[in-house]
Design an enzyme around this catalytic site. Structure first.
Site, PDB file in Angstrom:
ATOM      1  N   ASN A 132       0.872  -1.174   0.000  1.00  9.66           N
ATOM      2  CA  ASN A 132       0.000   0.000   0.000  1.00  9.66           C
ATOM      3  C   ASN A 132       0.909   1.224   0.000  1.00  9.66           C
ATOM      4  O   ASN A 132       1.486   1.563   1.023  1.00  9.66           O
ATOM      5  CB  ASN A 132      -0.907  -0.017   1.244  1.00  9.66           C
TER       6      ASN A 132
ATOM      7  N   LYS B 150       0.063   4.235  -0.344  1.00  9.18           N
ATOM      8  CA  LYS B 150      -0.591   5.441   0.198  1.00  9.18           C
ATOM      9  C   LYS B 150      -0.362   6.611  -0.772  1.00  9.18           C
ATOM     10  O   LYS B 150      -0.367   6.408  -1.978  1.00  9.18           O
ATOM     11  CB  LYS B 150      -0.082   5.703   1.615  1.00  9.18           C
TER      12      LYS B 150
ATOM     13  N   HIS C 299      -9.706   1.021   4.369  1.00  6.57           N
ATOM     14  CA  HIS C 299      -8.451   1.200   5.118  1.00  6.57           C
ATOM     15  C   HIS C 299      -8.701   2.148   6.295  1.00  6.57           C
ATOM     16  O   HIS C 299      -9.503   3.069   6.202  1.00  6.57           O
ATOM     17  CB  HIS C 299      -7.367   1.763   4.184  1.00  6.57           C
TER      18      HIS C 299
ATOM     19  N   GLU D 125      -7.164   4.586   7.367  1.00  4.93           N
ATOM     20  CA  GLU D 125      -6.999   6.016   7.056  1.00  4.93           C
ATOM     21  C   GLU D 125      -8.224   6.558   6.340  1.00  4.93           C
ATOM     22  O   GLU D 125      -8.579   7.733   6.492  1.00  4.93           O
ATOM     23  CB  GLU D 125      -5.705   6.217   6.246  1.00  4.93           C
TER      24      GLU D 125
ATOM     25  N   GLU E 108      -5.497  -4.889  10.336  1.00  6.42           N
ATOM     26  CA  GLU E 108      -4.488  -3.852  10.582  1.00  6.42           C
ATOM     27  C   GLU E 108      -4.833  -3.111  11.874  1.00  6.42           C
ATOM     28  O   GLU E 108      -5.655  -2.182  11.859  1.00  6.42           O
ATOM     29  CB  GLU E 108      -4.452  -2.856   9.421  1.00  6.42           C
TER      30      GLU E 108
ATOM     31  N   GLY F 261       2.207   2.592  10.807  1.00  8.71           N
ATOM     32  CA  GLY F 261       3.121   3.727  10.706  1.00  8.71           C
ATOM     33  C   GLY F 261       3.792   4.107  12.013  1.00  8.71           C
ATOM     34  O   GLY F 261       4.400   5.168  12.120  1.00  8.71           O
TER      35      GLY F 261
ATOM     36  N   SER G 105       3.225  -1.863  10.398  1.00  8.98           N
ATOM     37  CA  SER G 105       4.669  -1.886  10.654  1.00  8.98           C
ATOM     38  C   SER G 105       5.321  -3.236  10.321  1.00  8.98           C
ATOM     39  O   SER G 105       6.211  -3.687  11.048  1.00  8.98           O
ATOM     40  CB  SER G 105       4.968  -1.465  12.099  1.00  8.98           C
TER      41      SER G 105
HETATM   42  P1  13P Z   1       2.890   0.625   7.707  1.00  6.92           P
HETATM   43  O1  13P Z   1       3.461  -0.655   7.163  1.00  6.92           O
HETATM   44  O2  13P Z   1       3.625   1.856   7.233  1.00  6.92           O
HETATM   45  O3  13P Z   1       2.711   0.571   9.197  1.00  6.92           O
HETATM   46  O4  13P Z   1       1.409   0.770   7.073  1.00  6.92           O
HETATM   47  C1  13P Z   1       0.525  -0.291   7.187  1.00  6.92           C
HETATM   48  C2  13P Z   1      -0.667  -0.007   6.363  1.00  6.92           C
HETATM   49  O5  13P Z   1      -1.451   0.876   6.647  1.00  6.92           O
HETATM   50  C3  13P Z   1      -0.851  -0.815   5.151  1.00  6.92           C
HETATM   51  O6  13P Z   1      -2.133  -0.641   4.623  1.00  6.92           O
END
Ligand code: 13P
Length: 250
Positions: free
Chosen positions: A10, A12, A96, A98, A168, A174, A214
């Site tokens: 991902n 982002k 997701h 976010e 997740e 993150g 992470s």
């Molecule tokens: P990170 O691997 O940066 O923690 O992000 C995870 C994520 O949101 C994948 O969709």
């Protein structure tokens, strides 16, 4: 049942078309012939044509980070399933954290998007997970069950086969804080049991549940090596070909 693992990136809101093309050109030789797992990249919509073209004929699939539930219409700033498919995308993330946190996506919206994705033959990756306060209050199981039931409303066992779930935990995204393999396995078992309750044991047994939050080269084996963990959804560590390859080849 043995489930083929899916290792997904991902990206982002990162990368220009030139950076995305350079990634794919560097990445494909590194994973050429890797057939143990499925691999997918989820770039921003503006990057999709570039990434699809660069990955054409390879073992790497490409999808959107988000779709709209409507087929088309006056939805400024959104991407339809038809648009995604027309440029060669085969997968989509849905819900997701976010999107839930910053764009007010609810389980009801996630459900509508899931119906649209399945209707059009996409492989949907439905994202769920608890926030820190929910975990600390002992509500993780309740939150996960509610999210699964909400996302899957009206989905029949016959239609459910393509669905992938990504667990997740929001506190792990993150932050560099990863769920331990034991925590992830426990959450996946709760999710799989809920899917079994809703859609039957055989659908639940076949459904892939990825872990995200992470995931890095140094923890990928401990997580993805678990029978209950069917792959990873990777954010930060998927942005560089070397580190994402190390995760793919955990
Ligand atoms: P990170 O691997 O940066 O923690 O992000 C995870 C994520 O949101 C994948 O969709």
């Amino acid at each position: 049942m043995s489930r083929t693992k899916l290792i997904a990136a991902n990206w982002k809101m990162y990368k220009t078309p030139a950076e995305a093309k350079a990634f794919v050109e560097a990445f494909l030789p590194l994973v050429a012939g890797h057939t143990r797992d499925e691999i997918a990249l989820f770039p921003s919509p503006v990057l999709l044509p570039t990434v699809v073209e660069a990955a054409k004929g390879s073992n790497v699939a490409v999808g959107c980070q988000n779709i709209h539930f409507a087929e088309e219409g006056a939805y400024t700033g959104e991407t339809s399933v038809g648009q995604l498919k027309a440029v060669g995308g085969t997968h989509t993330l849905i819900g997701h954290s976010e999107r839930r946190q910053y764009f007010a996506e609810t389980d009801e919206i996630v459900n509508k998007k899931l119906h649209t994705a399945l209707k059009h033959g996409l492989i949907p990756v439905v994202c769920i997970g608890e926030v820190l306060a929910e975990r600390e209050a002992g509500k993780t199981a309740e939150v996960l069950k509610t999210q699964v039931a909400g996302a899957f409303a009206g989905i029949t066992p016959e239609a459910a086969a393509p669905i992938v779930i990504a667990y997740e935990p929001v506190w792990a995204i993150g932050t560099g804080k990863t769920a331990t393999p034991e925590m992830a396995v426990e959450a996946h078992q709760i999710i799989r049991a809920e899917v079994a309750k809703l859609l039957g044991a055989s659908v639940a047994d076949g459904m892939r549940i990825l872990y995200g939050g992470s995931v890095k080269p140094d923890n990928a084996t401990a997580l993805c090596g678990q029978e209950e963990i069917d792959g990873a959804l990777v954010g930060g560590a998927s942005l560089k070909p070397d580190s994402f390859t190390a995760i793919v080849k955990y």
